[in-house]
Design an enzyme around this catalytic site. Structure first.
Site, mmCIF file in Angstrom:
data_model
loop_
_atom_site.group_PDB
_atom_site.id
_atom_site.type_symbol
_atom_site.label_atom_id
_atom_site.label_comp_id
_atom_site.label_asym_id
_atom_site.label_seq_id
_atom_site.Cartn_x
_atom_site.Cartn_y
_atom_site.Cartn_z
ATOM 1 N N ASP A 170 -10.202 -3.823 6.717
ATOM 2 C CA ASP A 170 -10.203 -4.486 8.025
ATOM 3 C C ASP A 170 -11.604 -4.943 8.436
ATOM 4 O OD1 ASP A 170 -7.436 -4.147 8.539
ATOM 5 O OD2 ASP A 170 -7.823 -2.030 8.892
ATOM 6 N N HIS A 218 -11.271 5.934 5.788
ATOM 7 C CA HIS A 218 -9.894 5.746 5.318
ATOM 8 C C HIS A 218 -9.323 7.109 4.988
ATOM 9 C CE1 HIS A 218 -6.478 4.160 3.090
ATOM 10 N NE2 HIS A 218 -6.737 2.991 3.648
ATOM 11 N N ARG A 254 -10.640 -2.772 -2.331
ATOM 12 C CA ARG A 254 -10.312 -4.109 -1.814
ATOM 13 C C ARG A 254 -11.497 -4.737 -1.085
ATOM 14 N NH1 ARG A 254 -5.288 -2.154 1.660
ATOM 15 N NH2 ARG A 254 -6.886 -0.635 2.163
ATOM 16 N N HIS A 312 0.831 -1.212 0.000
ATOM 17 C CA HIS A 312 0.000 0.000 0.000
ATOM 18 C C HIS A 312 0.862 1.258 0.000
ATOM 19 C CE1 HIS A 312 -4.179 1.633 1.294
ATOM 20 N NE2 HIS A 312 -4.120 1.398 0.014
ATOM 21 N N HIS A 327 -2.102 2.079 13.074
ATOM 22 C CA HIS A 327 -1.703 1.558 11.760
ATOM 23 C C HIS A 327 -2.291 0.151 11.582
ATOM 24 C CE1 HIS A 327 0.443 0.753 8.197
ATOM 25 N NE2 HIS A 327 1.684 0.752 8.620
ATOM 26 N N ARG A 355 16.581 11.949 5.609
ATOM 27 C CA ARG A 355 16.955 12.787 6.740
ATOM 28 C C ARG A 355 16.247 14.126 6.570
ATOM 29 N NH1 ARG A 355 17.854 16.640 10.259
ATOM 30 N NH2 ARG A 355 19.727 16.407 11.539
ATOM 31 N N LYS A 400 -15.828 6.364 17.429
ATOM 32 C CA LYS A 400 -15.141 5.982 16.182
ATOM 33 C C LYS A 400 -15.502 4.527 15.915
ATOM 34 C CE LYS A 400 -12.450 8.463 13.571
ATOM 35 N NZ LYS A 400 -12.109 9.733 13.750
ATOM 36 N N ILE A 401 -16.026 4.256 14.736
ATOM 37 C CA ILE A 401 -16.429 2.879 14.429
ATOM 38 C C ILE A 401 -15.278 2.192 13.696
ATOM 39 C CG2 ILE A 401 -18.276 1.429 13.490
ATOM 40 C CD1 ILE A 401 -19.307 3.618 15.391
ATOM 41 N N MET A 402 -14.771 1.154 14.300
ATOM 42 C CA MET A 402 -13.594 0.490 13.745
ATOM 43 C C MET A 402 -13.915 -0.204 12.414
ATOM 44 S SD MET A 402 -11.010 1.132 15.306
ATOM 45 C CE MET A 402 -11.013 2.486 16.409
ATOM 46 N N GLY A 403 -12.979 -0.094 11.470
ATOM 47 C CA GLY A 403 -13.190 -0.750 10.181
ATOM 48 C C GLY A 403 -13.936 0.132 9.190
ATOM 49 N N PHE A 404 -14.190 1.386 9.566
ATOM 50 C CA PHE A 404 -14.849 2.316 8.633
ATOM 51 C C PHE A 404 -13.980 3.546 8.441
ATOM 52 C CE2 PHE A 404 -18.350 -0.261 9.982
ATOM 53 C CZ PHE A 404 -19.144 -0.361 8.837
HETATM 54 N N1 COA Z 1 -16.373 6.214 12.719
HETATM 55 C C1 COA Z 1 -17.088 7.337 12.961
HETATM 56 N N2 COA Z 1 -16.855 8.490 12.345
HETATM 57 C C2 COA Z 1 -15.874 8.518 11.449
HETATM 58 C C3 COA Z 1 -15.091 7.387 11.145
HETATM 59 C C4 COA Z 1 -15.372 6.208 11.831
HETATM 60 N N3 COA Z 1 -14.666 5.107 11.609
HETATM 61 N N4 COA Z 1 -14.161 7.704 10.217
HETATM 62 C C5 COA Z 1 -14.373 9.006 9.930
HETATM 63 N N5 COA Z 1 -15.393 9.476 10.671
HETATM 64 C C6 COA Z 1 -15.915 10.838 10.672
HETATM 65 C C7 COA Z 1 -15.005 11.751 11.486
HETATM 66 O O1 COA Z 1 -15.376 11.743 12.859
HETATM 67 C C8 COA Z 1 -15.232 13.067 10.831
HETATM 68 O O2 COA Z 1 -16.447 13.573 11.279
HETATM 69 P P1 COA Z 1 -16.633 15.145 11.583
HETATM 70 O O3 COA Z 1 -16.368 15.815 10.277
HETATM 71 O O4 COA Z 1 -18.029 15.242 12.066
HETATM 72 O O5 COA Z 1 -15.608 15.443 12.638
HETATM 73 C C9 COA Z 1 -15.372 12.700 9.356
HETATM 74 O O6 COA Z 1 -15.845 11.346 9.348
HETATM 75 C C10 COA Z 1 -14.112 12.822 8.555
HETATM 76 O O7 COA Z 1 -13.166 11.902 9.047
HETATM 77 P P2 COA Z 1 -11.658 12.254 9.351
HETATM 78 O O8 COA Z 1 -11.421 12.154 10.833
HETATM 79 O O9 COA Z 1 -11.251 13.509 8.652
HETATM 80 O O10 COA Z 1 -10.929 11.061 8.652
HETATM 81 P P3 COA Z 1 -9.390 10.780 8.773
HETATM 82 O O11 COA Z 1 -8.826 10.734 7.403
HETATM 83 O O12 COA Z 1 -8.704 11.655 9.725
HETATM 84 O O13 COA Z 1 -9.397 9.344 9.441
HETATM 85 C C11 COA Z 1 -9.282 7.057 9.779
HETATM 86 C C12 COA Z 1 -9.283 8.183 8.736
HETATM 87 C C13 COA Z 1 -9.028 5.739 9.097
HETATM 88 C C14 COA Z 1 -8.162 7.312 10.808
HETATM 89 C C15 COA Z 1 -10.638 7.056 10.469
HETATM 90 O O14 COA Z 1 -11.642 6.861 9.506
HETATM 91 C C16 COA Z 1 -10.726 6.004 11.569
HETATM 92 O O15 COA Z 1 -10.256 6.220 12.693
HETATM 93 N N6 COA Z 1 -11.330 4.819 11.263
HETATM 94 C C17 COA Z 1 -11.473 3.766 12.246
HETATM 95 C C18 COA Z 1 -10.191 2.968 12.412
HETATM 96 C C19 COA Z 1 -9.884 2.099 11.217
HETATM 97 O O16 COA Z 1 -10.722 1.379 10.719
HETATM 98 N N7 COA Z 1 -8.615 2.163 10.790
HETATM 99 C C20 COA Z 1 -8.135 1.385 9.674
HETATM 100 C C21 COA Z 1 -7.822 2.265 8.522
HETATM 101 S S1 COA Z 1 -7.335 1.335 7.118
#
Ligand code: COA
Length: 376
Positions: free
Chosen positions: A313, A259, A268, A185, A220, A357, A253-257
């Site tokens: 995920d 990006h 994918r 990736h 990560h 660096r 924060k909902i895990m798995g949602f």
């Molecule tokens: N559950 C709930 N809300 C979510 C969300 C989630 N998984 N992912 C994004 N959002 C919301 C944010 O709270 C934000 O809302 P707001 O505008 O009201 O504050 C909006 O969507 C924009 O999200 P943002 O925080 O800018 O996205 P990001 O690029 O910073 O974060 C992740 C991306 C992956 C870190 C984030 O989606 C996340 O933490 N997901 C859950 C963990 C996960 O599955 N990680 C694996 C990634 S491959």
């Protein structure tokens, strides 16, 4: 005023020919091939060969490559003895990090960067990491380790080393597809870590050990583990919609949602979801149907309520669980796949190396004089 890119966000630091992430189409290619096409038409060994060599193998090349992988399987008695002494409470990512570092000791921690030696070591790590993961699982459960079986292919052999048997082809296929989808990736945190370490000419084992350390962090790798914990908390399919609505209302924060790169779906996910569903149908157990139904409802509710799509995920977590893997094994399983991408990047870094660096913006005290100790 210094323009600081915190977290290197948006900064392009080098060229790469390994993979291309395309946010505008939510898609990903390895060496020019769409990852969903690779997952549906190739076995993981073919994809590993592609990631390292730049082209898909023909039959003879694949046969030779599989032979090389099988020849590199097997851990030394010394490593097995060390693994038996690992603290049982240590996370499997921490034990994997130490075991890979130990492989470096056994190999003289090579600092020979010749391309063919790097390729040999990449195949060796690819062949040995699954046995480290399986052996660690068995030892922490008080079971005797199982040696690799060279009549079995990569994914089959991993099931064999974990459980002493190989499940139905649909289950193996689902696992194999996940390996392909997790393999590479671009400049994610662990790959970049590997490239930074490689750039000081520290050697492939240091670079991979560092990459494992980076992937171990919950920001990560590890989201697939978090998804499974969430599904266990939801408990039943009947509870899923209400659970999600409540979680959203309380801003969880909902895990798995979501990006950072893919904003309206991850290419994918449909492939992994389809393989997960096929496996659920084959397993045909109440538990499998429960997790499938729960996943489906959570996905539908999240998309309709917030327009936030699942990432890889989300289907991978419950799929690994239903295959029989313990939740803390999910990130080590990710390593079994991502070792291909990491080592391709280490090779690429070394082919045209420039020490990585960056600069920093100093915010500490202005220059001052050191006073003698009795005057402070
Ligand atoms: N559950 C709930 N809300 C979510 C969300 C989630 N998984 N992912 C994004 N959002 C919301 C944010 O709270 C934000 O809302 P707001 O505008 O009201 O504050 C909006 O969507 C924009 O999200 P943002 O925080 O800018 O996205 P990001 O690029 O910073 O974060 C992740 C991306 C992956 C870190 C984030 O989606 C996340 O933490 N997901 C859950 C963990 C996960 O599955 N990680 C694996 C990634 S491959």
């Amino acid at each position: 005023m210094t323009d600081i890119k915190y977290g290197l966000a948006g900064v392009v630091t080098d060229d790469t020919a390994v993979s291309k992430v395309m946010p505008e189409t939510n898609s990903l290619t390895y060496r020019g091939y769409a990852v969903q096409d690779l997952a549906s038409q190739c076995r993981f060994e073919e994809v590993a060969y592609l990631i390292w060599n730049g082209e898909l193998p023909n039959k003879a090349q694949l046969a030779e490559f599989e032979q090389q992988e099988k020849a590199e399987r097997g851990l030394s008695d010394d490593l097995l003895a060390v693994m038996k002494r690992f603290p049982k409470q240590a996370h499997p990512m921490a034990t994997l990090r130490t075991a890979v570092s130990f492989l470096g000791l056994e190999d003289g921690d090579i600092e020979d960067h010749a391309t063919d030696r790097l390729y040999e070591r990449s195949i060796s790590l690819f062949a040995k990491i699954p046995q480290i993961v399986a052996t660690d699982y068995r030892l922490r459960n008080g079971l005797e380790p199982i040696a690799p079986d060279n009549s079995l292919r990569f994914s089959e052999n991993f099931f064999h080393m974990c459980f002493g048997k190989v499940p139905a082809p649909e289950v193996v296929k689902c696992f194999d597809i996940s390996m392909t989808l997790y393999a590479e990736h671009s400049f994610n945190a662990s790959t970049f870590t590997g490239r930074v370490i490689a750039s000081s000419l520290s050697g492939i084992y240091s670079a991979v050990t560092g990459a494992i350390g980076s992937l171990k962090g919950p920001l990560h790798g590890g989201a697939n583990e978090a998804v499974m914990h969430m599904l266990q908390e939801v408990g039943t399919a009947e509870n899923a919609k209400a659970w999600m609505l409540d979680a959203l209302a309380t801003k969880k924060k909902i895990m798995g949602f979501g990006h950072r790169v893919y904003r309206s779906g991850d290419s994918r996910v449909p492939t992994m979801t389809e393989a997960y569903k096929k496996m659920v149908d084959i397993l045909d157990t109440e538990e499998a149907r429960k997790y499938w139904e729960m996943s489906r409802i959570l996905d539908e509710t999240m998309v309709s309520e917030k327009g936030i799509y699942p990432n890889l995920d989300f289907p991978a977590g419950p799929a690994y669980y239903l295959m029989g893997f313990e939740i803390p094994m999910f990130t080590p399983i990710f390593v079994m796949s991502r070792i291909t991408g990491w080592t391709a990047h280490i090779k690429e870094q070394l082919e045209d190396n420039k020490l990585i660096r960056p600069l920093s913006n100093y915010t500490g005290p202005a220059q001052r004089e050191v006073k003698a100790i009795d005057q402070r």
